[in-house]
Design an enzyme around this catalytic site. Structure first.
Site, short mmCIF file in Angstrom:
data_model
loop_
_atom_site.label_atom_id
_atom_site.label_comp_id
_atom_site.label_asym_id
_atom_site.label_seq_id
_atom_site.Cartn_x
_atom_site.Cartn_y
_atom_site.Cartn_z
N HIS A 199 28.86 -28.32 -30.46
CA HIS A 199 27.66 -29.04 -30.01
C HIS A 199 27.90 -30.56 -30.10
CE1 HIS A 199 23.10 -29.62 -30.02
NE2 HIS A 199 23.56 -30.80 -30.34
N GLU A 200 28.43 -31.02 -31.23
CA GLU A 200 28.64 -32.46 -31.42
C GLU A 200 29.75 -32.99 -30.51
OE1 GLU A 200 26.34 -33.94 -32.80
OE2 GLU A 200 25.48 -32.19 -33.76
N GLY A 239 24.15 -32.32 -37.68
CA GLY A 239 25.22 -33.00 -36.98
C GLY A 239 24.68 -34.17 -36.18
N CYS A 241 18.60 -30.15 -31.30
CA CYS A 241 19.33 -31.42 -31.20
C CYS A 241 18.36 -32.55 -31.51
CB CYS A 241 19.87 -31.56 -29.78
SG CYS A 241 20.79 -33.08 -29.51
N LEU A 242 18.80 -33.52 -32.31
CA LEU A 242 17.92 -34.63 -32.67
C LEU A 242 17.53 -35.47 -31.44
CD1 LEU A 242 19.57 -35.90 -35.99
CD2 LEU A 242 17.52 -34.48 -35.74
N GLN A 280 24.30 -40.55 -29.71
CA GLN A 280 22.90 -40.33 -30.11
C GLN A 280 22.32 -41.53 -30.85
OE1 GLN A 280 23.84 -36.27 -31.98
NE2 GLN A 280 21.79 -35.98 -31.15
N HIS A 305 28.65 -33.75 -27.06
CA HIS A 305 27.97 -35.05 -26.92
C HIS A 305 28.95 -36.15 -26.50
CE1 HIS A 305 23.80 -34.59 -28.13
NE2 HIS A 305 24.12 -33.92 -29.20
ZN ZN Z 1 22.84 -32.77 -30.32
#
Ligand code: ZN
Length: 173
Positions: free
Chosen positions: A136-137, A46, A94-95, A51, A140
């Site tokens: 999660h996304e 995701g 998470c990236l 991000q 953000h």
């Molecule tokens: Zn993330």
């Protein structure tokens, strides 16, 4: 398509609340394509617009396993319209916080409303790992990271490990 630059913790854009898109036009679709390419290149499941440095409400998700047909989900202006009372604990990464993972407790299923790639209004009941990825996304988009769901002590430990990793990586680069 182009791969976009990834923003990592503690960049302030990750803590900002994002703005809605007015409509899904070709520019937005190109951005969604670039987000998806970036996510695949980083082997993520995701990715949310902040991000990649864009403070707008868009996410891409693909929870298909390796070797399976890709199944990308594009969500513009998504919102959670229902959450189950039942919760589940799942390990998340998470990236924007590379090489770190932690267990997070969230509602086990959620219903979301969003605009798809063509700007069509959709509803989706997400369960299992998809429910985790969606929450999660969407977090953000409100400037919330999964570590914000951890205890202060666990969060501090993870952030310390992350900054150590980021420093070592810098030296090796
Ligand atoms: Zn993330």
């Amino acid at each position: 398509m182009a791969k976009l630059k990834l923003y990592e913790y503690p960049h302030p854009i990750l803590k900002q609340k994002t703005e809605k898109f007015v409509a899904v036009d070709d520019d937005v679709r190109k951005f969604l394509d670039d987000m998806l390419e970036t996510m695949y290149a980083e082997a993520g499941v995701g990715l949310a617009a902040p991000q990649v440095g864009v403070s707008k409400r868009a996410v891409v998700i693909d929870i298909a396993h390796e070797g399976e047909e890709p199944a990308p989900l594009y969500m513009v202006n998504p919102e959670i319209i229902w959450r189950s009372e039942e919760t589940e604990i799942c390990e998340e990464g998470c990236l924007s916080l590379p090489e770190q993972r932690a267990e997070v407790e969230r509602p086990a299923s959620v219903k979301i409303k969003y605009l798809d790639y063509n700007g069509k209004s959709c509803e989706l009941l997400a369960e299992g790992f998809l429910a985790v990825a969606v929450q999660h996304e969407l977090d953000h988009l409100d400037g919330i990271l999964y570590i914000d769901h951890l205890s202060r002590l666990k969060r501090q430990m993870l952030v310390k490990k992350l900054s150590k990793y980021q420093k070592t990586r810098q030296k090796e680069a």
